[in-house]
Design a protein around this motif. Structure first.
Motif, PDB file in Angstrom:
ATOM      1  N   TYR A  47       0.807  -0.803  -0.007  1.00  0.00           N
ATOM      2  CA  TYR A  47      -0.179   0.044   0.146  1.00  0.00           C
ATOM      3  C   TYR A  47       0.830   1.067   0.053  1.00  0.00           C
ATOM      4  O   TYR A  47       0.530   2.560   0.005  1.00  0.00           O
ATOM      5  N   GLY A  48       1.951   0.728   0.332  1.00  0.00           N
ATOM      6  CA  GLY A  48       3.234   2.143   0.235  1.00  0.00           C
ATOM      7  C   GLY A  48       3.642   2.665   1.312  1.00  0.00           C
ATOM      8  O   GLY A  48       3.996   3.795   1.655  1.00  0.00           O
ATOM      9  N   LEU A  49       3.130   2.066   2.015  1.00  0.00           N
ATOM     10  CA  LEU A  49       3.466   2.131   3.478  1.00  0.00           C
ATOM     11  C   LEU A  49       4.279   1.998   4.414  1.00  0.00           C
ATOM     12  O   LEU A  49       5.062   0.923   3.800  1.00  0.00           O
ATOM     13  N   THR A  50       5.684   3.034   5.151  1.00  0.00           N
ATOM     14  CA  THR A  50       6.571   2.583   5.324  1.00  0.00           C
ATOM     15  C   THR A  50       6.340   3.246   6.997  1.00  0.00           C
ATOM     16  O   THR A  50       5.867   3.719   7.064  1.00  0.00           O
ATOM     17  N   LYS A 128       5.995  -6.035   7.028  1.00  0.00           N
ATOM     18  CA  LYS A 128       4.586  -6.499   5.895  1.00  0.00           C
ATOM     19  C   LYS A 128       3.098  -6.707   6.185  1.00  0.00           C
ATOM     20  O   LYS A 128       2.901  -7.178   7.196  1.00  0.00           O
ATOM     21  N   THR A 129       2.070  -6.210   5.628  1.00  0.00           N
ATOM     22  CA  THR A 129       1.022  -5.800   5.972  1.00  0.00           C
ATOM     23  C   THR A 129       0.215  -6.795   4.505  1.00  0.00           C
ATOM     24  O   THR A 129       0.243  -5.051   3.716  1.00  0.00           O
ATOM     25  N   GLU A 130      -0.634  -7.500   4.543  1.00  0.00           N
ATOM     26  CA  GLU A 130      -1.226  -7.950   3.770  1.00  0.00           C
ATOM     27  C   GLU A 130      -2.749  -8.056   4.071  1.00  0.00           C
ATOM     28  O   GLU A 130      -3.256  -9.159   5.178  1.00  0.00           O
ATOM     29  N   LEU A 132      -5.421  -5.219   4.187  1.00  0.00           N
ATOM     30  CA  LEU A 132      -6.242  -3.796   4.675  1.00  0.00           C
ATOM     31  C   LEU A 132      -7.230  -3.555   3.693  1.00  0.00           C
ATOM     32  O   LEU A 132      -6.236  -3.159   2.666  1.00  0.00           O
ATOM     33  N   PRO A 133      -8.077  -3.211   4.226  1.00  0.00           N
ATOM     34  CA  PRO A 133      -8.992  -2.954   2.478  1.00  0.00           C
ATOM     35  C   PRO A 133      -8.572  -1.500   2.446  1.00  0.00           C
ATOM     36  O   PRO A 133      -8.248  -0.452   3.091  1.00  0.00           O
ATOM     37  N   ILE A 134      -8.867  -1.689   1.043  1.00  0.00           N
ATOM     38  CA  ILE A 134      -8.731   0.037   0.302  1.00  0.00           C
ATOM     39  C   ILE A 134      -9.129   1.012   1.313  1.00  0.00           C
ATOM     40  O   ILE A 134      -8.465   2.392   2.019  1.00  0.00           O
ATOM     41  N   ASN A 135     -10.154   1.210   1.756  1.00  0.00           N
ATOM     42  CA  ASN A 135     -11.242   2.178   2.629  1.00  0.00           C
ATOM     43  C   ASN A 135     -10.966   2.769   3.791  1.00  0.00           C
ATOM     44  O   ASN A 135     -10.938   3.653   4.205  1.00  0.00           O
TER      45      ASN A 135
END
Length: 136
Positions: A47-50, A128-130, A132-135
């Motif tokens: 998601y581009g989160l750092t 890393k996390t996979e 997560l809902p987009i909203n």
């Protein structure tokens, strides 16, 4: 003496379980520093989160929401040397203003998360996390 240390030293799986137990408790207490202590500085996800962006996102969540309750179940952990994968189903209930309800998942449909962890010294941290809902 080495045998005693081996028997008393917690396993990697128990350390990872403790990480999620303490992490969900830190979220419920809205303790940003305690939450981020479970996350690697090398965190980076699809998601581009750092690490820093995740910290700011959590700070924003804590400002908007109160009475956060985290429920997780079906925790599955697989460990391969200094990396691990953890899968779990998650529901989060919180209050936003005067409204309280599920903000992540719901009773019949929890959100399925996949976490990647790395062992840094003797401590496991989320990298890393996979799922997560987009909203969110």
């Amino acid at each position: 003496m080495p045998a005693i240390i081996y028997l008393l030293w917690p396993s990697d799986e128990s350390r990872i379980k403790k990480l999620f137990r303490e992490g969900s408790g830190a979220i419920e207490r809205e303790d940003l520093d305690a939450v981020m202590s479970k996350v690697s500085f090398n965190y980076n996800d699809e998601y581009g989160l750092t690490y820093l962006y995740l910290k700011e996102t959590m700070k924003s969540v804590f400002q908007r929401m109160s009475d956060i309750k985290v429920e997780y179940e079906n925790l599955q952990i697989s460990i391969n040397n200094k990396t691990a994968k953890a899968d779990m189903d998650v529901r989060v209930v919180a209050a936003i203003g005067n409204d309280t309800g599920y903000i992540l998942g719901d009773l019949p449909n929890p959100v399925h998360f996949k976490f990647t962890l790395e062992k840094e010294r003797t401590k496991w941290l989320v990298t890393k996390t996979e799922g997560l809902p987009i909203n969110w």
